[in-house]
Design a protein around this motif. Structure first.
Motif, PDB file in Angstrom:
ATOM      1  N   GLU A   1    -109.046 -28.449  40.316  1.00 56.07           N
ATOM      2  CA  GLU A   1    -108.458 -29.087  39.122  1.00 56.07           C
ATOM      3  C   GLU A   1    -106.942 -29.085  39.140  1.00 56.07           C
ATOM      4  O   GLU A   1    -106.312 -30.055  38.743  1.00 56.07           O
ATOM      5  CB  GLU A   1    -108.989 -28.403  37.869  1.00 56.07           C
ATOM      6  CG  GLU A   1    -110.464 -28.669  37.648  1.00 56.07           C
ATOM      7  CD  GLU A   1    -110.975 -28.045  36.360  1.00 56.07           C
ATOM      8  OE1 GLU A   1    -110.165 -27.754  35.465  1.00 56.07           O
ATOM      9  OE2 GLU A   1    -112.197 -27.850  36.275  1.00 56.07           O
ATOM     10  N   THR A   2    -106.352 -27.979  39.603  1.00 59.54           N
ATOM     11  CA  THR A   2    -104.884 -27.869  39.556  1.00 59.54           C
ATOM     12  C   THR A   2    -104.221 -28.153  40.896  1.00 59.54           C
ATOM     13  O   THR A   2    -103.025 -28.431  40.949  1.00 59.54           O
ATOM     14  CB  THR A   2    -104.456 -26.460  39.114  1.00 59.54           C
ATOM     15  OG1 THR A   2    -104.850 -25.509  40.122  1.00 59.54           O
ATOM     16  CG2 THR A   2    -105.050 -26.103  37.765  1.00 59.54           C
ATOM     17  N   GLY A   3    -104.998 -28.042  41.984  1.00 62.00           N
ATOM     18  CA  GLY A   3    -104.427 -28.216  43.318  1.00 62.00           C
ATOM     19  C   GLY A   3    -103.627 -27.009  43.790  1.00 62.00           C
ATOM     20  O   GLY A   3    -103.010 -27.049  44.844  1.00 62.00           O
ATOM     21  N   ARG A   4    -103.685 -25.923  43.052  1.00 65.67           N
ATOM     22  CA  ARG A   4    -102.945 -24.713  43.429  1.00 65.67           C
ATOM     23  C   ARG A   4    -103.801 -23.801  44.291  1.00 65.67           C
ATOM     24  O   ARG A   4    -105.014 -23.712  44.098  1.00 65.67           O
ATOM     25  CB  ARG A   4    -102.509 -23.952  42.179  1.00 65.67           C
ATOM     26  CG  ARG A   4    -101.493 -24.722  41.390  1.00 65.67           C
ATOM     27  CD  ARG A   4    -100.945 -23.898  40.277  1.00 65.67           C
ATOM     28  NE  ARG A   4     -99.933 -24.685  39.585  1.00 65.67           N
ATOM     29  CZ  ARG A   4     -99.403 -24.360  38.454  1.00 65.67           C
ATOM     30  NH1 ARG A   4     -99.769 -23.247  37.853  1.00 65.67           N
ATOM     31  NH2 ARG A   4     -98.497 -25.127  37.906  1.00 65.67           N
ATOM     32  N   ARG A   5    -103.171 -23.135  45.210  1.00 63.88           N
ATOM     33  CA  ARG A   5    -103.863 -22.167  46.064  1.00 63.88           C
ATOM     34  C   ARG A   5    -104.377 -21.013  45.226  1.00 63.88           C
ATOM     35  O   ARG A   5    -103.678 -20.515  44.351  1.00 63.88           O
ATOM     36  CB  ARG A   5    -102.935 -21.632  47.145  1.00 63.88           C
ATOM     37  CG  ARG A   5    -102.540 -22.702  48.083  1.00 63.88           C
ATOM     38  CD  ARG A   5    -102.655 -22.308  49.544  1.00 63.88           C
ATOM     39  NE  ARG A   5    -102.550 -23.567  50.263  1.00 63.88           N
ATOM     40  CZ  ARG A   5    -103.570 -24.253  50.722  1.00 63.88           C
ATOM     41  NH1 ARG A   5    -104.767 -23.769  50.657  1.00 63.88           N
ATOM     42  NH2 ARG A   5    -103.402 -25.409  51.309  1.00 63.88           N
ATOM     43  N   THR A   6    -105.603 -20.594  45.526  1.00 59.04           N
ATOM     44  CA  THR A   6    -106.223 -19.495  44.795  1.00 59.04           C
ATOM     45  C   THR A   6    -106.548 -18.309  45.692  1.00 59.04           C
ATOM     46  O   THR A   6    -106.879 -17.236  45.192  1.00 59.04           O
ATOM     47  CB  THR A   6    -107.523 -19.956  44.110  1.00 59.04           C
ATOM     48  OG1 THR A   6    -108.420 -20.459  45.108  1.00 59.04           O
ATOM     49  CG2 THR A   6    -107.238 -21.035  43.069  1.00 59.04           C
TER      50      THR A   6
END
Length: 164
Positions: free
Chosen positions: A87-92
């Motif tokens: 959803e955010t495209g951020r690395r998790t």
């Protein structure tokens, strides 16, 4: 992303979708146990291809799809892939990330993680571990420094052909 067109090893997975090795740009698996079993099955298929064809290193399938083969080798060896929130495209999650190299047939491996992770500090050690895994499977892996002094591997099959 985990997908990248057809050509997965060892058929499909639950729901009939073809198996795709993690490149570090997809979401974390919903069911880690199921994912491990899928990876184990796909890697066993890759090793069977090598046995049947008599390949001592990367077989024809691996040479034709090096990004998939390298990603599968790393994931099957227990090296964690990085992950991205869809959803955010951020690395998790910190882990390997594979992508096309500078030239056809090359694969670039980096160590990526979310902001604040130790990924930049760990990358030399982690990429050396990735190189060991890949070299143990017959690949050539060279460590380089790129922009921002970040390290990466360029991975390719050894010169010469493979058995059909």
């Amino acid at each position: 992303m985990r997908s990248g067109g057809g050509g997965g090893v060892a058929g499909g997975v639950a729901g009939g979708a073809p198996f795709e090795a993690a490149t570090g740009d997809g979401p974390e698996p919903v069911d880690a146990g199921l994912r491990q079993e899928e990876v184990r099955t796909a890697f066993a298929g890759l090793l069977q291809i090598r046995r049947v064809t008599g390949a001592e290193g990367p077989a024809v399938w691996e040479r034709e799809q090096p990004l998939r083969a390298v990603s599968l080798a790393l994931e099957a060896s227990g090296v964690p892939p990085s992950a991205v929130d869809p959803e955010t495209g951020r690395r998790t999650a910190a882990g390997y990330r594979t992508g096309p190299g500078e030239a056809p047939g090359l694969v670039r491996v980096t160590w990526a993680g979310p902001p604040g992770s130790r990924a930049p500090v760990e990358e030399a050690e982690r990429l050396a571990g990735c190189a060991d895994v890949l070299e143990g499977l017959g690949w050539q892996a060279l460590l380089y420094r790129g922009p921002g002094r970040r390290r990466f591997l360029e991975v390719e099959p050894p010169p010469g052909g493979a058995s059909l």
